[in-house]
Design a protein around this motif. Structure first.
Motif, PDB file in Angstrom:
ATOM      1  N   LEU A 119      55.651  24.727  15.793  1.00 60.18           N
ATOM      2  CA  LEU A 119      55.164  24.946  17.317  1.00 60.18           C
ATOM      3  C   LEU A 119      55.467  26.260  17.954  1.00 60.18           C
ATOM      4  N   ALA A 127      54.373  29.344  16.202  1.00 61.97           N
ATOM      5  CA  ALA A 127      53.026  29.558  16.485  1.00 61.97           C
ATOM      6  C   ALA A 127      52.948  30.147  17.788  1.00 61.97           C
ATOM      7  N   GLY A 128      53.515  29.172  18.977  1.00 59.44           N
ATOM      8  CA  GLY A 128      53.306  29.687  20.232  1.00 59.44           C
ATOM      9  C   GLY A 128      53.684  31.231  20.356  1.00 59.44           C
ATOM     10  N   PHE A 148      53.762  33.735  18.065  1.00 56.68           N
ATOM     11  CA  PHE A 148      52.676  34.579  17.628  1.00 56.68           C
ATOM     12  C   PHE A 148      51.335  34.501  18.701  1.00 56.68           C
ATOM     13  N   PHE A 149      50.945  33.372  19.153  1.00 54.20           N
ATOM     14  CA  PHE A 149      49.812  33.426  20.085  1.00 54.20           C
ATOM     15  C   PHE A 149      50.229  34.252  21.399  1.00 54.20           C
ATOM     16  N   LEU A 150      51.384  33.984  21.834  1.00 48.06           N
ATOM     17  CA  LEU A 150      51.714  35.116  23.126  1.00 48.06           C
ATOM     18  C   LEU A 150      51.816  36.104  22.863  1.00 48.06           C
ATOM     19  N   TYR A 191      47.743  37.494  20.857  1.00 51.29           N
ATOM     20  CA  TYR A 191      46.531  37.126  21.373  1.00 51.29           C
ATOM     21  C   TYR A 191      46.359  37.277  22.700  1.00 51.29           C
ATOM     22  N   ILE A 193      54.018  33.680  31.132  1.00 52.96           N
ATOM     23  CA  ILE A 193      54.276  32.385  30.375  1.00 52.96           C
ATOM     24  C   ILE A 193      55.532  32.380  29.663  1.00 52.96           C
ATOM     25  N   ILE A 233      58.099  29.006  29.900  1.00 54.32           N
ATOM     26  CA  ILE A 233      58.542  28.100  28.660  1.00 54.32           C
ATOM     27  C   ILE A 233      60.106  28.268  28.543  1.00 54.32           C
ATOM     28  N   ILE A 237      60.930  30.147  20.537  1.00 56.14           N
ATOM     29  CA  ILE A 237      59.894  31.059  21.148  1.00 56.14           C
ATOM     30  C   ILE A 237      60.521  32.071  21.517  1.00 56.14           C
ATOM     31  N   THR A 295      42.763  40.263  13.944  1.00 58.31           N
ATOM     32  CA  THR A 295      44.261  39.850  14.498  1.00 58.31           C
ATOM     33  C   THR A 295      45.086  39.174  13.582  1.00 58.31           C
ATOM     34  N   TRP A 296      44.340  38.024  13.078  1.00 54.65           N
ATOM     35  CA  TRP A 296      45.050  36.826  12.328  1.00 54.65           C
ATOM     36  C   TRP A 296      45.578  37.434  10.720  1.00 54.65           C
ATOM     37  N   GLN A 297      44.410  38.502  10.200  1.00 54.73           N
ATOM     38  CA  GLN A 297      44.789  39.125   8.931  1.00 54.73           C
ATOM     39  C   GLN A 297      46.024  39.833   9.102  1.00 54.73           C
TER      40      GLN A 297
END
Lengths: 251, 285, 278
Positions: free
Chosen positions: B83, B86-87, B89-91, B94, B103, B107, B157, B182-184
């Protein structure tokens, strides 16, 4: 003619690398010495050796001597603080400290314990006048020094050095980021100041050296290639490298 | 300061600089001094690997607590690490930087919530949920793992974010310029470059989970047994100390300090690994 | 089998974004749950009266005092030590074995669980030094606990002061200490204060380290050698011993509000600091 600095067999190492090699010459008092050379030639390192600012970098070591008024400034227990009060410095990038214009000017003097406000007021006016800034800022001495334009900031930095009443002023490419008008003001200030101070001006701009310096030294790859009167260096240089550099073949 | 002089100032500063390390040594000294003699007297093997904890009978085996602590920590990692990473990388990859700046501290507020409050939420909300849906007492290994999984999120995080941000932008641009999504880019370039920082974040989260006390006491159920299912009630090393410390005396108290010794050594080992991993990253740069 | 990059990209956004959203929802849930159940119980009299019947009824006044005084004492002790340490590390010494040891020690100290601090505080301050269960023992224990946070945040703040300020100051004939006092500390101050605020937040919420060192007396302390009970400890006792759910919720809500105020002002300070910088 009085000698201010006497540099004898100076080698300067940064870690294992030899940055300055066998520098030998004398710097006369009350003249402007211009130091020219391409970037990486060691001219800034040399300048910073004169007030021991290189001490702040890890891994710097020197061999040989630098005498100021015939006293070795690298001898053990030499008072570095006193040296820096005697040998002021203006950096390439104008760096006003984050405080008012007034406090910037008196920063060094306050450190020496001067707190008499009348004395400080006079000093501020005198120093700012000498650096050609007084008229522009006299009504807003309490505003932050960071609010000034780049050219004004650099003149503030010069005033800050003058307030210390040093004997020598080192300038490290002081006009590299400035507009022509500010540059002219600083050059005017320097030509007036040389009657009271010994001035050493490192510059990337050969024309600036030609305009203001009495003597000019040419550095290349950590070596002093040639030194002489500015007229001689720019018209009849002895060395081919000097000629190539001032005519713009490289650098 | 004029009176002391520049050299005096330096000496005073140097002395204070050793305050943290001396505190650490003092802690080690006092905990070891209270706990180690007991361990040797009782027997290292009996203390660490016997399952019989029965202070009024003079039985002090902490094996069940060691197992429980490891399971609870493992459970917390299973929940918190994916969790959190993943958070992170998202922050970083993306979300625009300006939003990330809001954010991330939000957190980090999770870290500011007192652990007793987490424990309380576990008791009032999570335990009934588990009891009603899966059976068992509710206060269990599972409940403790979930609560701890949440509690280590801010650690995982924010340290992951720091290490992902430390990946030079030019790497990403290089990959994106070749037509990668972006994911690659994340899974081919960024993950590799920030791997050690992410691992360190998980190890530090692990340290936090293993050392957490109050929240665990409230939600884990605290019965001394080796768990056979996630729904069993367990007692961790930390809970063991905190539960009995208030009334323990003599040998019993020494046994609790000895429990502390085991915990202390475990944590120091984890921290050393994390700091070596992080240092390696610094050197590589 | 090869999935088109566009779909893996969308899948990644869904999964990673979902994880982030879940984290934020958990945070929001915890805060709203506690506030919703607890706010109705908070009133002026709840904050200003003594608890009666072990906390079953009455207010939390003495625990407010404990909650203010323990972190305060901890900060008074840890702040100068922390700031001086960071000044020494960043201004007075080069990276060498000693600084590596200091940094490693600081990192280790930061990772030690609060129950260990509790054990240490008990055996060292309460028993060996003979301070008993008291404000002094609790405050000293908390001070040791927050010291690494203060060292780290101060060092970061000090390192963020531009190198050129130091050069200018030295070139004008300042000594190291003058440079620290006149240029570095004033510019690092907001960052240092942020670290202090975060430490206060941590100290306010701490239970395990406090309960074994400061005790849990509900009397109003008259000296640093008296025992005291913080809100966090009070809440723990109420909740764990099932004394009063209503008062437990109200205490938890007060605690959360206190921690949020401290942390949000820390972030606000930091934000202003960064805004001023750029």
């Amino acid at each position: 003619m009085k000698t201010k600095f006497h540099i004898k067999d100076l080698d300067l190492f940064f870690k294992e690398e030899k940055v300055l090699k066998q520098i030998n010459f004398e710097i006369p008092a009350n003249k402007i010495l211009g130091i020219i050379g391409p970037s990486g030639s060691g001219k800034t390192t040399f300048l910073r050796a004169l007030n021991r600012m290189n001490d702040l970098e890890d891994g710097t070591r020197i061999e040989g001597n630098i005498l100021l008024d015939e006293e070795d400034i690298y001898k053990p227990d030499y008072d570095v603080v006193a040296l820096r009060k005697k040998v002021g410095m203006v950096f390439a990038m104008p760096v006003p400290l984050p405080m008012s214009i007034y406090e910037n000017v008196v920063y060094g003097v306050r450190l020496s314990g001067v707190n008499d406000s009348k004395l400080l007021d006079e000093l501020v006016e005198k120093s700012l006048t000498a650096s050609y800034l007084w008229d522009e800022v006299k009504d807003r001495l309490k505003t932050s020094g960071m609010r000034l334009s780049g050219g004004q900031q650099q003149r503030l930095c010069l005033a800050r050095v003058l307030a210390m009443e040093p004997e020598v002023i080192l300038l490290d490419e002081p006009c590299s980021g400035l507009d022509p008008i500010s540059t002219a003001k600083i050059e005017d200030a320097l030509t007036v100041l040389k009657k009271d101070y010994t001035i050493i001006l490192v510059t990337n701009n050969t024309k600036q050296a030609a305009r203001v310096a009495d003597n000019t030294a040419f550095f290349l790859m950590g070596e002093l290639i040639e030194i002489g009167s500015t007229g001689q260096i720019f018209t009849t240089p002895n060395r081919i490298e000097t000629n190539d550099y001032i005519t713009g073949r490289f650098g | 300061m004029k009176l002391i002089g520049e050299k005096g100032v330096k000496r005073i500063l140097m002395l204070t600089a050793f305050s943290a390390i001396s505190a650490l040594l003092l802690i080690a000294l006092f905990i070891l001094n209270e706990g180690l003699p007991f361990i040797f007297k009782y027997g290292v093997k009996d203390f660490l690997f016997s399952s019989d904890w029965n202070p009024h009978l003079g039985k002090y085996g902490i094996y069940p607590m060691i197992v429980a602590s490891l399971w609870v920590t493992f459970g917390a990692l299973v929940i918190g690490a994916p969790l959190g990473v993943a958070g992170a990388f998202f922050l970083t990859e993306y979300v625009p930087k300006s939003i990330m700046r809001i954010i991330k501290p939000t957190i980090e507020l999770l870290a500011a919530i007192p652990s007793v409050v987490y424990g309380f939420i576990g008791v009032m909300v999570l335990a009934p949920l588990i009891r009603n849906n899966f059976g068992g007492p509710g206060l269990s290994l599972l409940a403790a793992s979930i609560i701890l999984g949440i509690m280590i999120l801010p650690t995982v995080i924010s340290i992951s974010i720091d290490s992902i941000m430390a990946v030079p932008q030019s790497y990403r641009e290089g990959s994106l310029a070749l037509g990668a999504t972006t994911w690659q880019t994340i899974h081919m370039v960024t993950v590799k470059a920030s791997k050690s920082g992410i691992i360190a974040s998980i190890i530090l989260g692990m340290g936090r989970a293993i050392g957490e006390t109050m929240a665990v006491i409230m939600v884990a159920g605290n019965s001394v047994n080796i768990p056979h299912s996630p729904l069993d009630s367990v007692r961790t090393l930390t809970a063991n100390i905190a539960l009995e410390m208030s009334y323990a005396t003599g040998l019993h108290r020494q046994a609790l300090f000895a429990t502390g010794v085991v915990l202390f050594i475990g944590i120091i080992i984890l921290n050393s690994i994390a700091s070596v991993v992080l240092r390696k990253r610094a050197v590589k740069k | 089998m090869r999935i088109h990059p566009r779909y893996t990209q969308r899948g990644a956004i869904a999964v990673l974004g979902g994880a982030t959203l879940l984290t934020l929802l958990i945070l929001a849930f915890i805060i709203f749950f506690i506030l919703e159940k607890g706010l109705p119980g908070i009133s002026l009299s709840f904050l200003t009266t003594n608890p009666t019947d072990m906390g079953r009824a009455g207010g939390i006044f003495p625990t407010l005092i404990g909650t203010i005084i323990l972190p305060l004492l901890a900060i008074i002790i840890a702040t100068p030590l922390g700031i001086f340490t960071s000044v020494y590390l960043s201004e007075y010494t080069k990276e060498n074995k000693a600084t590596r040891i200091i940094r490693f020690g600081t990192d280790c100290l930061a990772g030690i669980p609060s129950i260990i601090f509790g054990l240490f505080g008990y055996i060292f301050f309460v028993v060996t030094l003979g301070f008993g269960w008291s404000i002094l023992s609790g405050g000293l224990t908390l001070a040791v606990m927050i010291l690494p946070t203060i060292i780290r945040t101060s060092e970061e703040a000090i390192r963020a002061v531009p190198k050129s300020y130091r050069e200018v100051s030295f070139s004008l004939g300042a000594t190291s200490w003058q440079t620290v006092k006149k240029v570095i500390l004033p510019n690092a101050l907001p960052g240092i204060v942020t670290g202090i605020m975060l430490s206060i937040g941590r100290a306010i919420g701490e239970t395990a380290a406090v309960i074994f060192t400061a005790g849990s007396s509900l009397r109003i302390p008259s000296s640093v050698f008296d025992s005291t009970r913080t809100m966090a400890v009070h809440f723990y006792i109420l909740a764990r011993e099932g004394i009063s759910a209503e008062n437990a919720y109200a205490t938890a809500a007060t605690l959360i509000i206190a921690v949020l105020i401290v942390n949000l002002s820390a972030y606000w300070l930091m934000h202003r600091f960064i805004a001023k910088r750029s």
